[in-house]
Design a protein around this motif. Sequence first.
Motif, PDB file in Angstrom:
ATOM      1  N   ALA A   1      38.436  33.137  37.879  1.00 46.14           N
ATOM      2  CA  ALA A   1      37.692  31.925  38.233  1.00 46.14           C
ATOM      3  C   ALA A   1      36.413  32.259  38.986  1.00 46.14           C
ATOM      4  O   ALA A   1      35.350  31.688  38.721  1.00 46.14           O
ATOM      5  N   TYR A   2      36.516  33.189  39.934  1.00 50.40           N
ATOM      6  CA  TYR A   2      35.367  33.521  40.765  1.00 50.40           C
ATOM      7  C   TYR A   2      34.579  34.716  40.241  1.00 50.40           C
ATOM      8  O   TYR A   2      33.570  35.111  40.852  1.00 50.40           O
ATOM      9  N   ASP A   3      35.047  35.271  39.094  1.00 53.67           N
ATOM     10  CA  ASP A   3      34.362  36.414  38.477  1.00 53.67           C
ATOM     11  C   ASP A   3      34.106  37.506  39.500  1.00 53.67           C
ATOM     12  O   ASP A   3      33.008  38.042  39.629  1.00 53.67           O
ATOM     13  N   ASP A   4      35.177  37.833  40.226  1.00 48.07           N
ATOM     14  CA  ASP A   4      35.079  38.798  41.324  1.00 48.07           C
ATOM     15  C   ASP A   4      36.388  39.571  41.383  1.00 48.07           C
ATOM     16  O   ASP A   4      37.453  38.993  41.627  1.00 48.07           O
ATOM     17  N   GLU A   5      36.332  40.869  41.171  1.00 42.56           N
ATOM     18  CA  GLU A   5      37.536  41.700  41.138  1.00 42.56           C
ATOM     19  C   GLU A   5      38.276  41.715  42.464  1.00 42.56           C
ATOM     20  O   GLU A   5      39.459  42.062  42.526  1.00 42.56           O
TER      21      GLU A   5
END
Length: 226
Positions: A102-106
Motif C-alpha cells: 500500500a505504501y510502496d515501502d519495503e
Amino acid sequence: MNALIPRPRLEVAPGAVHVPGWLTLEQQRELVVACRGWATGPVPIRHTKLPRGGVMSVRTVCIGWHWQPYAYTRTADDVNGARVAEFPDWMVELGRRALVDAYDDETAGEGYTPDTALINFYDAQAKLGMHQDKDERSSAPVVSLTIGDSCVFRFGNTETRTKPYTDLELASGDLFVFGGPSRYAYHAVPRILPGTGDPATGLKSGRLNITMRVTGLADPRSSVVP
C-alpha cells in the motif's frame, strides 16, 4: 470472458491507500474458508447489539480480541462467554505485506503486528454508518480486505462525520489501508452492490470484510478504551 482492466493504486488521503485486486483468487478462497471456520466458533458470528438498544445490520465475528461497543476483551461476554480464536501468524504476515504494498515501502511493515481482526459479513441490505476506529490504544494502520460483492466505501475526514468525504468502490480482492494522518478518519459503507462478486471466491453472495488492527492491549482481562 473479457480480461479485467487493472485499476490503479489510489491514495485517497495522506496515509489512506486503495490497492485494487491485491488478493489473488486463491487467497480470497483461502480467506473465505478461514472466516467460515471462525464464524462457527468458538464465538459464533452475530449481529452486534449497541449500548442504546440498536442492532448492527452487519454480522461480526472477531479473532485475537473480541470487540463489542466499545471495548476489547479476550472472552465474548456478550455472546457466549467463550475465548475468541487466536490471531494466526499467517495473518500477521499478510498485514505486513499489505502495508509494504500500500505504501510502496519495503520498511512499512516492520514492527506491524496486528493482534485482532473484525470480520464483518454484509448481506445485500447491510450498511455501516460513519464512524471512527478509535477503540484501540495503538495508532498503527488498519488493514481492510474485501471479498465478494463490491460496496460503496465512504472515506471522510478526522474532524466530522459530514463532508468532505470521498466515495469509492471496493471490489473483491481489494486492499484498503488507512494510517498516519488518516488513521482516525470517519468512514462508512452506505451501500452493497449485490451480484458483483465472483462465486469462484467461495462466497455466493454478500461482502466479507476483514479489518486487521493493533489493539495496543496486553491485559487478558476486560479492557475498555476511554
